[in-house]
Design a protein around this motif. Structure first.
Motif, PDB file in Angstrom:
ATOM      1  N   ARG A  63       0.806  -1.220   0.000  1.00  0.00           N
ATOM      2  CA  ARG A  63       0.000   0.000   0.000  1.00  0.00           C
ATOM      3  C   ARG A  63       0.842   1.275   0.000  1.00  0.00           C
ATOM      4  O   ARG A  63       0.390   2.304  -0.487  1.00  0.00           O
ATOM      5  CB  ARG A  63      -0.933  -0.007   1.218  1.00  0.00           C
ATOM      6  CG  ARG A  63      -2.084  -0.970   1.069  1.00  0.00           C
ATOM      7  CD  ARG A  63      -2.891  -1.193   2.333  1.00  0.00           C
ATOM      8  NE  ARG A  63      -3.044  -0.036   3.191  1.00  0.00           N
ATOM      9  CZ  ARG A  63      -3.914   0.041   4.200  1.00  0.00           C
ATOM     10  NH1 ARG A  63      -4.712  -0.984   4.437  1.00  0.00           N
ATOM     11  NH2 ARG A  63      -3.987   1.102   4.963  1.00  0.00           N
ATOM     12  N   SER A  64       2.028   1.206   0.557  1.00  0.00           N
ATOM     13  CA  SER A  64       2.898   2.393   0.633  1.00  0.00           C
ATOM     14  C   SER A  64       4.284   2.030   0.109  1.00  0.00           C
ATOM     15  O   SER A  64       5.269   2.031   0.846  1.00  0.00           O
ATOM     16  CB  SER A  64       2.983   2.894   2.078  1.00  0.00           C
ATOM     17  OG  SER A  64       1.718   3.218   2.586  1.00  0.00           O
ATOM     18  N   GLU A  73       7.929  -3.675  -4.581  1.00  0.00           N
ATOM     19  CA  GLU A  73       8.543  -3.635  -5.906  1.00  0.00           C
ATOM     20  C   GLU A  73       7.610  -4.110  -7.016  1.00  0.00           C
ATOM     21  O   GLU A  73       7.755  -3.698  -8.160  1.00  0.00           O
ATOM     22  CB  GLU A  73       9.826  -4.487  -5.917  1.00  0.00           C
ATOM     23  CG  GLU A  73      10.897  -4.030  -4.938  1.00  0.00           C
ATOM     24  CD  GLU A  73      11.452  -2.665  -5.292  1.00  0.00           C
ATOM     25  OE1 GLU A  73      11.377  -2.269  -6.474  1.00  0.00           O
ATOM     26  OE2 GLU A  73      11.954  -1.973  -4.376  1.00  0.00           O
ATOM     27  N   TRP A  74       6.662  -4.987  -6.679  1.00  0.00           N
ATOM     28  CA  TRP A  74       5.900  -5.588  -7.770  1.00  0.00           C
ATOM     29  C   TRP A  74       4.385  -5.516  -7.641  1.00  0.00           C
ATOM     30  O   TRP A  74       3.674  -5.652  -8.650  1.00  0.00           O
ATOM     31  CB  TRP A  74       6.292  -7.053  -7.954  1.00  0.00           C
ATOM     32  CG  TRP A  74       6.055  -7.930  -6.755  1.00  0.00           C
ATOM     33  CD1 TRP A  74       6.970  -8.289  -5.804  1.00  0.00           C
ATOM     34  CD2 TRP A  74       4.816  -8.553  -6.368  1.00  0.00           C
ATOM     35  NE1 TRP A  74       6.380  -9.089  -4.856  1.00  0.00           N
ATOM     36  CE2 TRP A  74       5.057  -9.271  -5.179  1.00  0.00           C
ATOM     37  CE3 TRP A  74       3.536  -8.578  -6.911  1.00  0.00           C
ATOM     38  CZ2 TRP A  74       4.072 -10.001  -4.515  1.00  0.00           C
ATOM     39  CZ3 TRP A  74       2.534  -9.294  -6.257  1.00  0.00           C
ATOM     40  CH2 TRP A  74       2.814  -9.996  -5.076  1.00  0.00           C
ATOM     41  N   TYR A  75       3.870  -5.312  -6.438  1.00  0.00           N
ATOM     42  CA  TYR A  75       2.413  -5.351  -6.296  1.00  0.00           C
ATOM     43  C   TYR A  75       1.760  -4.151  -6.983  1.00  0.00           C
ATOM     44  O   TYR A  75       2.246  -3.021  -6.863  1.00  0.00           O
ATOM     45  CB  TYR A  75       2.004  -5.378  -4.823  1.00  0.00           C
ATOM     46  CG  TYR A  75       0.501  -5.330  -4.653  1.00  0.00           C
ATOM     47  CD1 TYR A  75      -0.276  -6.455  -4.867  1.00  0.00           C
ATOM     48  CD2 TYR A  75      -0.141  -4.129  -4.333  1.00  0.00           C
ATOM     49  CE1 TYR A  75      -1.659  -6.406  -4.762  1.00  0.00           C
ATOM     50  CE2 TYR A  75      -1.529  -4.071  -4.221  1.00  0.00           C
ATOM     51  CZ  TYR A  75      -2.278  -5.211  -4.436  1.00  0.00           C
ATOM     52  OH  TYR A  75      -3.639  -5.153  -4.336  1.00  0.00           O
ATOM     53  N   ARG A  76       0.647  -4.421  -7.668  1.00  0.00           N
ATOM     54  CA  ARG A  76      -0.154  -3.376  -8.287  1.00  0.00           C
ATOM     55  C   ARG A  76      -1.623  -3.612  -7.929  1.00  0.00           C
ATOM     56  O   ARG A  76      -2.116  -4.738  -8.050  1.00  0.00           O
ATOM     57  CB  ARG A  76       0.003  -3.379  -9.813  1.00  0.00           C
ATOM     58  CG  ARG A  76       1.406  -3.078 -10.290  1.00  0.00           C
ATOM     59  CD  ARG A  76       1.824  -1.641  -9.996  1.00  0.00           C
ATOM     60  NE  ARG A  76       3.169  -1.350 -10.429  1.00  0.00           N
ATOM     61  CZ  ARG A  76       4.260  -1.522  -9.693  1.00  0.00           C
ATOM     62  NH1 ARG A  76       4.153  -1.986  -8.452  1.00  0.00           N
ATOM     63  NH2 ARG A  76       5.436  -1.221 -10.164  1.00  0.00           N
ATOM     64  N   PRO A  77      -2.348  -2.573  -7.495  1.00  0.00           N
ATOM     65  CA  PRO A  77      -3.758  -2.759  -7.118  1.00  0.00           C
ATOM     66  C   PRO A  77      -4.615  -3.310  -8.246  1.00  0.00           C
ATOM     67  O   PRO A  77      -5.637  -3.959  -7.991  1.00  0.00           O
ATOM     68  CB  PRO A  77      -4.208  -1.343  -6.728  1.00  0.00           C
ATOM     69  CG  PRO A  77      -2.946  -0.636  -6.340  1.00  0.00           C
ATOM     70  CD  PRO A  77      -1.887  -1.204  -7.243  1.00  0.00           C
ATOM     71  N   ASP A  78      -4.226  -3.038  -9.501  1.00  0.00           N
ATOM     72  CA  ASP A  78      -5.008  -3.534 -10.634  1.00  0.00           C
ATOM     73  C   ASP A  78      -4.448  -4.828 -11.195  1.00  0.00           C
ATOM     74  O   ASP A  78      -4.773  -5.223 -12.325  1.00  0.00           O
ATOM     75  CB  ASP A  78      -5.080  -2.477 -11.742  1.00  0.00           C
ATOM     76  CG  ASP A  78      -3.683  -2.056 -12.238  1.00  0.00           C
ATOM     77  OD1 ASP A  78      -2.677  -2.492 -11.638  1.00  0.00           O
ATOM     78  OD2 ASP A  78      -3.610  -1.303 -13.220  1.00  0.00           O
ATOM     79  N   GLY A  79      -3.627  -5.519 -10.413  1.00  0.00           N
ATOM     80  CA  GLY A  79      -3.038  -6.771 -10.868  1.00  0.00           C
ATOM     81  C   GLY A  79      -4.005  -7.938 -10.771  1.00  0.00           C
ATOM     82  O   GLY A  79      -5.195  -7.779 -10.476  1.00  0.00           O
ATOM     83  N   ASP A  80      -3.479  -9.132 -10.992  1.00  0.00           N
ATOM     84  CA  ASP A  80      -4.318 -10.328 -11.034  1.00  0.00           C
ATOM     85  C   ASP A  80      -4.864 -10.712  -9.661  1.00  0.00           C
ATOM     86  O   ASP A  80      -5.929 -11.344  -9.573  1.00  0.00           O
ATOM     87  CB  ASP A  80      -3.537 -11.510 -11.612  1.00  0.00           C
ATOM     88  CG  ASP A  80      -3.177 -11.317 -13.079  1.00  0.00           C
ATOM     89  OD1 ASP A  80      -3.897 -10.551 -13.757  1.00  0.00           O
ATOM     90  OD2 ASP A  80      -2.191 -11.918 -13.540  1.00  0.00           O
ATOM     91  N   PHE A  89       0.169   6.577   5.237  1.00  0.00           N
ATOM     92  CA  PHE A  89       1.132   7.655   5.282  1.00  0.00           C
ATOM     93  C   PHE A  89       0.653   8.770   4.346  1.00  0.00           C
ATOM     94  O   PHE A  89       0.588   8.569   3.138  1.00  0.00           O
ATOM     95  CB  PHE A  89       2.516   7.148   4.889  1.00  0.00           C
ATOM     96  CG  PHE A  89       3.004   6.030   5.757  1.00  0.00           C
ATOM     97  CD1 PHE A  89       3.154   6.206   7.128  1.00  0.00           C
ATOM     98  CD2 PHE A  89       3.305   4.790   5.223  1.00  0.00           C
ATOM     99  CE1 PHE A  89       3.594   5.175   7.945  1.00  0.00           C
ATOM    100  CE2 PHE A  89       3.749   3.747   6.027  1.00  0.00           C
ATOM    101  CZ  PHE A  89       3.897   3.936   7.391  1.00  0.00           C
ATOM    102  N   PRO A  90       0.291   9.932   4.882  1.00  0.00           N
ATOM    103  CA  PRO A  90      -0.347  10.956   4.049  1.00  0.00           C
ATOM    104  C   PRO A  90       0.542  11.496   2.941  1.00  0.00           C
ATOM    105  O   PRO A  90       0.038  12.095   1.991  1.00  0.00           O
ATOM    106  CB  PRO A  90      -0.713  12.053   5.073  1.00  0.00           C
ATOM    107  CG  PRO A  90       0.221  11.837   6.222  1.00  0.00           C
ATOM    108  CD  PRO A  90       0.429  10.356   6.288  1.00  0.00           C
TER     109      PRO A  90
END
Length: 221
Positions: free
Chosen positions: A101-102, A171-178, A214-215
């Protein structure tokens, strides 16, 4: 007090921290100058120094706030949880989620300790905060091994391997990933518990709403 001035100062301070996190994470602290920060937020160098005393102090502030947020969230998640398997599951899920997330803030937290002056108050403080957090992992693994529910040859290596798995999501996570973040966390918990040969049993699930936001983390990073 002129609240409009206070609001403007707060906004500028937040924009400086957002730019710092972005630049420190992408090109490194050493390669980022005060001029780079000023250009990113459309301020003069003097304008930057109105809000931060130095580039190193800015880095220390970001790392301090990040570690304290992680420590506080972890304490809330583990409060009252006794079983080593449940504690380890919560540690894996929460560290995975925070890094996903951050990603920029956590990359700075994880990678820029070397940029703080060795022996300085800030350097020693960040090391102490990092150790305070990692003590949760040490205790969970030690308790699990001591109670015979974990089988590990080397607790330190197991801790480092599991934490590296979790922090890698920056390094690799994306919210729009699989996979959704909840799916990633659940899979990593299963992998982690299998790695310490914990018996299969229901484990506590992490309440991701308890994790820090974290804002200054750029939302579109």
């Amino acid at each position: 007090m002129d609240t409009s001035l206070t609001d403007r100062d707060t906004d500028a301070g937040l924009r400086i921290r957002s730019a710092a996190v972005l630049l420190f994470a992408r090109q490194g602290y050493a390669a980022t100058s005060i001029r780079d920060l000023a250009r990113a937020v459309n301020l003069t160098n003097a304008g930057i120094y109105h809000h931060v005393s130095s580039k190193e102090a800015l880095l220390a502030d970001l790392m301090r706030a990040g570690h304290r947020g992680l420590i506080d969230a972890t304490a809330r998640l583990l409060d009252g949880v006794q079983q080593p398997s449940d504690r380890l599951a919560l540690l894996i899920a929460s560290l995975t989620a925070i890094h996903a997330r951050s990603p920029l803030t956590t990359r700075v937290m994880d990678g820029e300790l070397r940029s703080l002056t060795p022996g300085s108050t800030a350097h020693d403080e960040i090391i102490a905060l990092r150790d305070e957090y990692e003590d949760h992992w040490r205790r969970a693994l030690a308790d699990g091994a001591g109670q015979g529910v974990f089988r590990v040859a080397d607790q330190k290596l197991s801790r480092l391997a599991l934490m590296s798995m979790c922090t890698g999501t920056s390094e690799w996570y994306r919210p729009d990933g699989d996979s959704s973040l909840e799916q990633v966390c659940a899979e990593f918990v299963a992998i982690g518990l299998a790695a310490v040969r914990a018996p299969a049993r229901p484990t506590a699930s992490a309440d991701l709403s308890l994790l820090p936001d974290f804002p200054w983390e750029p939302p579109d990073a």
